[in-house]
Design an enzyme around this catalytic site. Structure first.
Site, mmCIF file in Angstrom:
data_model
loop_
_atom_site.group_PDB
_atom_site.id
_atom_site.type_symbol
_atom_site.label_atom_id
_atom_site.label_comp_id
_atom_site.label_asym_id
_atom_site.label_seq_id
_atom_site.Cartn_x
_atom_site.Cartn_y
_atom_site.Cartn_z
ATOM 1 N N ARG A 236 0.864 -1.183 0.000
ATOM 2 C CA ARG A 236 0.000 0.000 0.000
ATOM 3 C C ARG A 236 0.899 1.232 0.000
ATOM 4 O O ARG A 236 2.017 1.216 0.552
ATOM 5 C CB ARG A 236 -0.875 0.058 1.259
ATOM 6 C CG ARG A 236 -2.097 -0.828 1.242
ATOM 7 C CD ARG A 236 -3.152 -0.350 0.232
ATOM 8 N NE ARG A 236 -4.347 -1.177 0.259
ATOM 9 C CZ ARG A 236 -4.580 -2.214 -0.548
ATOM 10 N NH1 ARG A 236 -3.692 -2.555 -1.469
ATOM 11 N NH2 ARG A 236 -5.708 -2.898 -0.467
ATOM 12 N N HIS A 284 -1.448 0.689 -9.498
ATOM 13 C CA HIS A 284 -2.104 -0.222 -8.548
ATOM 14 C C HIS A 284 -2.828 -1.350 -9.294
ATOM 15 O O HIS A 284 -4.023 -1.565 -9.097
ATOM 16 C CB HIS A 284 -3.081 0.549 -7.640
ATOM 17 C CG HIS A 284 -3.492 -0.236 -6.425
ATOM 18 N ND1 HIS A 284 -3.810 0.356 -5.227
ATOM 19 C CD2 HIS A 284 -3.638 -1.571 -6.213
ATOM 20 C CE1 HIS A 284 -4.142 -0.569 -4.343
ATOM 21 N NE2 HIS A 284 -4.035 -1.758 -4.934
HETATM 22 P P1 NDP Z 1 -1.625 -11.513 4.869
HETATM 23 O O1 NDP Z 1 -2.445 -10.992 5.980
HETATM 24 O O2 NDP Z 1 -1.803 -12.920 4.429
HETATM 25 O O3 NDP Z 1 -0.060 -11.333 5.217
HETATM 26 C C1 NDP Z 1 0.434 -10.187 5.819
HETATM 27 C C2 NDP Z 1 1.853 -10.455 6.257
HETATM 28 O O4 NDP Z 1 2.407 -9.256 6.803
HETATM 29 C C3 NDP Z 1 1.953 -11.534 7.351
HETATM 30 O O5 NDP Z 1 3.084 -12.329 7.155
HETATM 31 C C4 NDP Z 1 2.107 -10.691 8.613
HETATM 32 O O6 NDP Z 1 2.792 -11.366 9.662
HETATM 33 C C5 NDP Z 1 2.940 -9.539 8.084
HETATM 34 N N1 NDP Z 1 2.827 -8.382 8.964
HETATM 35 C C6 NDP Z 1 1.731 -7.643 9.267
HETATM 36 N N2 NDP Z 1 2.038 -6.679 10.152
HETATM 37 C C7 NDP Z 1 3.349 -6.805 10.427
HETATM 38 C C8 NDP Z 1 4.253 -6.122 11.272
HETATM 39 N N3 NDP Z 1 3.855 -5.091 12.049
HETATM 40 N N4 NDP Z 1 5.540 -6.531 11.298
HETATM 41 C C9 NDP Z 1 5.952 -7.583 10.561
HETATM 42 N N5 NDP Z 1 5.141 -8.285 9.716
HETATM 43 C C10 NDP Z 1 3.858 -7.900 9.662
HETATM 44 O O7 NDP Z 1 -1.841 -10.504 3.644
HETATM 45 P P2 NDP Z 1 -1.674 -10.792 2.081
HETATM 46 O O8 NDP Z 1 -0.371 -11.445 1.864
HETATM 47 O O9 NDP Z 1 -2.877 -11.461 1.534
HETATM 48 O O10 NDP Z 1 -1.691 -9.297 1.499
HETATM 49 C C11 NDP Z 1 -0.732 -8.341 1.904
HETATM 50 C C12 NDP Z 1 -1.101 -6.959 1.388
HETATM 51 O O11 NDP Z 1 -0.890 -6.881 -0.020
HETATM 52 C C13 NDP Z 1 -2.575 -6.554 1.537
HETATM 53 O O12 NDP Z 1 -2.853 -6.133 2.856
HETATM 54 C C14 NDP Z 1 -2.693 -5.436 0.529
HETATM 55 O O13 NDP Z 1 -2.396 -4.190 1.144
HETATM 56 C C15 NDP Z 1 -1.620 -5.755 -0.518
HETATM 57 N N6 NDP Z 1 -2.213 -6.099 -1.826
HETATM 58 C C16 NDP Z 1 -1.910 -5.307 -2.903
HETATM 59 C C17 NDP Z 1 -2.408 -5.604 -4.151
HETATM 60 C C18 NDP Z 1 -2.019 -4.801 -5.341
HETATM 61 O O14 NDP Z 1 -2.599 -4.999 -6.415
HETATM 62 N N7 NDP Z 1 -1.050 -3.914 -5.236
HETATM 63 C C19 NDP Z 1 -3.287 -6.771 -4.354
HETATM 64 C C20 NDP Z 1 -3.523 -7.540 -3.170
HETATM 65 C C21 NDP Z 1 -3.009 -7.205 -1.950
HETATM 66 P P3 NDP Z 1 2.153 -12.675 10.343
HETATM 67 O O15 NDP Z 1 2.272 -13.760 9.296
HETATM 68 O O16 NDP Z 1 3.021 -12.931 11.502
HETATM 69 O O17 NDP Z 1 0.736 -12.355 10.672
HETATM 70 C C1 OXD Z 2 -6.213 -5.703 -2.769
HETATM 71 C C2 OXD Z 2 -5.829 -4.794 -3.851
HETATM 72 O O1 OXD Z 2 -6.000 -5.381 -1.600
HETATM 73 O O2 OXD Z 2 -6.198 -5.054 -5.017
HETATM 74 O O3 OXD Z 2 -6.727 -6.795 -3.079
HETATM 75 O O4 OXD Z 2 -5.124 -3.809 -3.606
#
Ligand code: NDP
Ligand code: OXD
Length: 321
Positions: A236, A284
């Site tokens: 993000r 995006h």
């Molecule tokens: P998940 O919730 O599956 O994974 C998030 C990861 O981030 C986990 O490993 C989590 O740790 C880690 N995390 C969260 N907070 C912290 C912190 N404070 N310190 C260290 N690690 C942290 O999310 P997704 O993988 O499904 O998606 C991730 C992000 O990708 C979404 O939130 C979205 O913003 C972005 N996204 C962007 C898209 C685009 O088109 N650009 C499309 C889809 C998603 P833990 O495993 O320990 O919980």
């Molecule tokens: C999502 C995105 O969060 O598309 O899925 O950004």
């Protein structure tokens, strides 16, 4: 008795987010359940039991007194979490193979682009200069992925199979085959020190806002074959301090950046990112949400929920993701 209605509240602004397309898909998979768009959804709000949403306006969901579940039509829930009036019912996010595969394509494309020095090579082509540069094997490059969740773990797996040295950083401790796993604030510096290409797939929360800043970039690995480290952010825009990225690209703290997300989207036309020679930007669309896949995912979850109260991928509101 008629089924509780599903309200579809979508403010995407692009073709992929056309409410008509999503309505048609939901009507096809939800059978006799009413699928309501505004203003119809708000005419008899008590009928609405489920809401499927993308970037609804703050307050939009508070008017449904019988709401049971909110389905976010993407993976990231930061926009919803910012709504102080969000009803206190389970909030489900997207975690499906289709979206994960698309994000992994983006990550692999951009890691390879920087690893194979594509910015330099395209520049040479435009100048008609025949000056090859040695290409290192993937095994010489350390990639670090911030966020080892649904998306990060898959990207790590594929990058590892290509031959990159892959590390991941998460909030909780993890063990993933072939990935050097780091977690928590205490292990962040060690993770950064070994990382030449930094991929950010973190969610935006109060803990991660502006985590991508000058202090963090200064800790990245600089003695690898690429020289200055590279940033790839598809999480993000709020994760990044944009002035720091520009400053670090200009003074060599960063060698290049691939950015899919920005603090302000659409990116304003006067943003220096558009024309920066070291930036590869995309609007995006690293991983689009596919209406066919996601409508089926939501319909299946509603069936499971009504059969036994089970829901997958429910957001932990206290953690914010
Ligand atoms: P998940 O919730 O599956 O994974 C998030 C990861 O981030 C986990 O490993 C989590 O740790 C880690 N995390 C969260 N907070 C912290 C912190 N404070 N310190 C260290 N690690 C942290 O999310 P997704 O993988 O499904 O998606 C991730 C992000 O990708 C979404 O939130 C979205 O913003 C972005 N996204 C962007 C898209 C685009 O088109 N650009 C499309 C889809 C998603 P833990 O495993 O320990 O919980
Ligand atoms: C999502 C995105 O969060 O598309 O899925 O950004």
């Amino acid at each position: 008795m008629s089924k509780g209605a599903l309200a579809l509240l979508i403010h995407g602004g692009t073709d992929n987010w056309s409410p008509e397309r999503w309505t048609a898909r939901f009507r096809a998979v939800c059978h006799d359940r009413p699928i309501l768009l505004p203003p119809e959804a708000k005419r008899d709000p008590a009928k609405v039991h489920y809401a499927a949403v993308w970037k609804p306006s703050p307050g939009d969901l508070a008017c449904f007194p019988n709401l049971k579940v909110i389905f976010n039509l993407g993976a990231g829930v930061d926009a919803l979490m910012a709504d102080k009036t969000l009803p206190n019912v389970p909030l489900v996010r997207v975690a499906v193979g289709d979206l994960t595969g698309r994000m992994t394509e983006y990550v692999v494309l951009h890691v390879l682009m920087h690893h194979r020095q594509e910015l330099y090579l395209r520049d040479q082509q435009r100048s008609k200069r025949w000056v090859p540069k040695f290409q290192w094997p993937a095994s010489a490059i350390s990639v670090g992925i911030m966020g080892l969740g649904t998306l990060g773990a898959d990207a790590a797996d594929v990058l590892g199979r290509i031959g990159f040295r892959v590390a991941g950083w998460s909030r909780s401790k993890k063990q993933v085959d072939g990935v050097a796993c780091f977690h928590g604030d205490g292990q962040l510096d060690a993770f950064l020190r070994r990382t030449a290409i930094l991929v950010c797939l973190l969610p935006l929360t109060s803990e991660t806002r502006h985590i991508l800043n000058r202090d963090l970039f200064a800790k990245l690995k600089r003695d690898g074959p690429l020289g200055a480290p590279v940033l790839i952010n598809a999480g993000r825009g709020g994760l990044q301090n944009e002035a720091d990225i520009l400053g670090c690209l200009d003074d060599g703290t960063l060698g290049a950046a691939s950015l899919d997300v920005f603090a302000q989207e659409p990116l304003p036309v006067d943003s220096p990112f558009w024309t920066h020679p070291k930036v590869v930007l995309t609007p995006h669309n690293a991983a689009d949400t596919d209406p066919d896949e996601i409508s089926k995912y939501v319909a299946r979850q509603i069936e499971n929920f009504e059969a036994g109260g089970v829901l997958d991928n429910v957001v932990d509101r206290a953690r914010g993701y």
